[in-house]
Design an enzyme around this catalytic site. Structure first.
Site, short mmCIF file in Angstrom:
data_model
loop_
_atom_site.label_atom_id
_atom_site.label_comp_id
_atom_site.label_asym_id
_atom_site.label_seq_id
_atom_site.Cartn_x
_atom_site.Cartn_y
_atom_site.Cartn_z
N CYS A 16 0.87 -1.18 0.00
CA CYS A 16 0.00 0.00 0.00
C CYS A 16 0.91 1.24 0.00
O CYS A 16 2.14 1.11 0.16
CB CYS A 16 -0.90 0.00 1.23
N HIS A 78 3.15 2.34 10.97
CA HIS A 78 2.00 2.56 11.88
C HIS A 78 2.35 3.45 13.08
O HIS A 78 1.54 3.61 13.97
CB HIS A 78 1.30 1.26 12.27
N HIS A 129 -3.08 -2.88 19.39
CA HIS A 129 -2.32 -2.65 18.15
C HIS A 129 -1.38 -1.45 18.31
O HIS A 129 -1.78 -0.43 18.87
CB HIS A 129 -3.30 -2.41 17.00
N GLU A 131 -0.46 0.83 16.30
CA GLU A 131 -1.00 2.09 15.75
C GLU A 131 -1.94 2.75 16.75
O GLU A 131 -1.91 3.98 16.96
CB GLU A 131 -1.74 1.83 14.43
N ASN A 230 -2.53 -9.27 7.63
CA ASN A 230 -3.44 -8.90 6.53
C ASN A 230 -3.38 -9.91 5.39
O ASN A 230 -4.37 -10.14 4.71
CB ASN A 230 -3.21 -7.45 6.09
S1 SF4 Z 1 -2.92 3.79 6.58
FE1 SF4 Z 1 -1.96 1.78 6.73
S2 SF4 Z 1 -2.96 0.56 5.11
FE2 SF4 Z 1 -3.37 2.73 4.66
S3 SF4 Z 1 -1.71 3.38 3.27
FE3 SF4 Z 1 -1.06 3.87 5.35
S4 SF4 Z 1 0.14 2.08 5.99
FE4 SF4 Z 1 -1.08 1.44 4.24
#
Ligand code: SF4
Length: 288
Positions: A16, A78, A129, A131, A230
């Site tokens: 991503c 994160h 988590h 994050e 994931n």
């Molecule tokens: S928020 Fe998380 S899933 Fe979305 S782009 Fe950023 S790292 Fe990737």
């Protein structure tokens, strides 16, 4: 022997935006700081092949802040807690490369801003988590909470004499449906409700495409680290539509018998799977 089936690769397969950015920063670090130790706080992503490639270039994993001294540290996508960020800044001579995904950074800023303005901050997410630990740390401890369902909304919000002011946001990978459900449950409060949609669609887009592919291909390959949550989730979703769904880490895991009588193979990959592992798999399929 050439391949006898069609291959359909998901458009959303692989890195991503936030992971791509973090890995690029880590790859560039040895050129920028050739003579200094470079460490990431924990594995930069959950993919053993990428972690090994980076280690070969000199980017290694630190388990603990005590391992850091005057080198270079890379913060993962994160993010980290405000307290840890402050401790890193105090280490003399340490260079910090902040690879926190901008979407996560935005959520951290919302928590800090709304908390500073006296709002009750509600974060929808997994309490353990990293994050989420980072997000909470930017809020006022007495007025920042994490919930996982509408049932966890404090009933006192609906009864308080002084109507509450609430700011609602979510861990970036939470399902949109859950966010909508919790926002809906908060609507009857008498006070003020500010909704910040901090959900990143990278995860749901990837999952949606896997379900679509699994519904129209005879066999599915999901590429990614066995330790990648994931990727495992993608595999589970794929299995719900296509029993011939296989989770592989590299092309060496492929088994020719999986493809007997198959006319189409769908391929997707987790957010931490690099493009070269996808390309290697496609090449290997040509030589089965
Ligand atoms: S928020 Fe998380 S899933 Fe979305 S782009 Fe950023 S790292 Fe990737």
């Amino acid at each position: 022997m050439g391949r006898k089936f069609k291959i359909v690769v998901a458009e959303t397969a692989g890195f991503c935006f936030g992971v791509k950015r973090a890995v690029n920063l880590a790859n560039r670090a040895p050129n920028l700081y050739p003579d200094r130790p470079i460490l990431t706080l924990g594995p930069i992503i959950h993919n053993p092949q990428v972690v090994a490639q980076l280690a070969a270039k000199g980017v290694k994993k630190a388990e603990d802040i005590d391992q850091l001294n005057s080198g270079v540290v890379i913060i993962r996508s994160h993010g980290i807690t405000r307290q840890l960020a402050a401790r890193l800044k105090e280490i003399p001579g340490l260079t910090i490369i902040n690879a926190t995904c901008p979407f996560v950074r935005r959520a951290q800023e919302i928590v800090a801003r709304m908390s500073g303005r006296g709002y009750e901050v509600i974060i929808i997410g997994e309490p353990d988590h990293p994050e989420v630990a980072g997000l909470i740390s930017y809020g006022c401890p007495e007025r920042t909470r994490v919930i996982t369902s509408p049932e966890e909304i404090p009933q006192s919000f609906f009864k308080q004499k002084k109507p509450p002011r609430i700011a609602l946001l979510a861990q970036t990978t939470q399902p949109q449906e859950l966010y909508n459900e919790i926002a809906g449950s908060l609507l009857p409060i008498k006070g003020e409700l500010r909704c910040f949609n901090t959900i990143c669609t990278a995860t749901s887009d990837r999952q949606g495409e896997v379900l679509d592919l699994a519904g129209r291909c005879d066999c599915m390959l999901i590429i990614g680290g066995r330790n990648s949550a994931n990727t495992n989730r993608l595999h589970q979703l794929s299995l719900t539509r296509q029993p011939r769904s296989h989770h592989i880490e590299t092309a060496s895991d492929l088994k020719p018998e999986w493809f007997s009588g198959v006319e189409s193979v769908g391929i997707s990959a987790g957010a931490s799977t690099p493009q070269w592992l996808i390309d290697e798999t496609i090449t290997a399929l040509d030589h089965l």
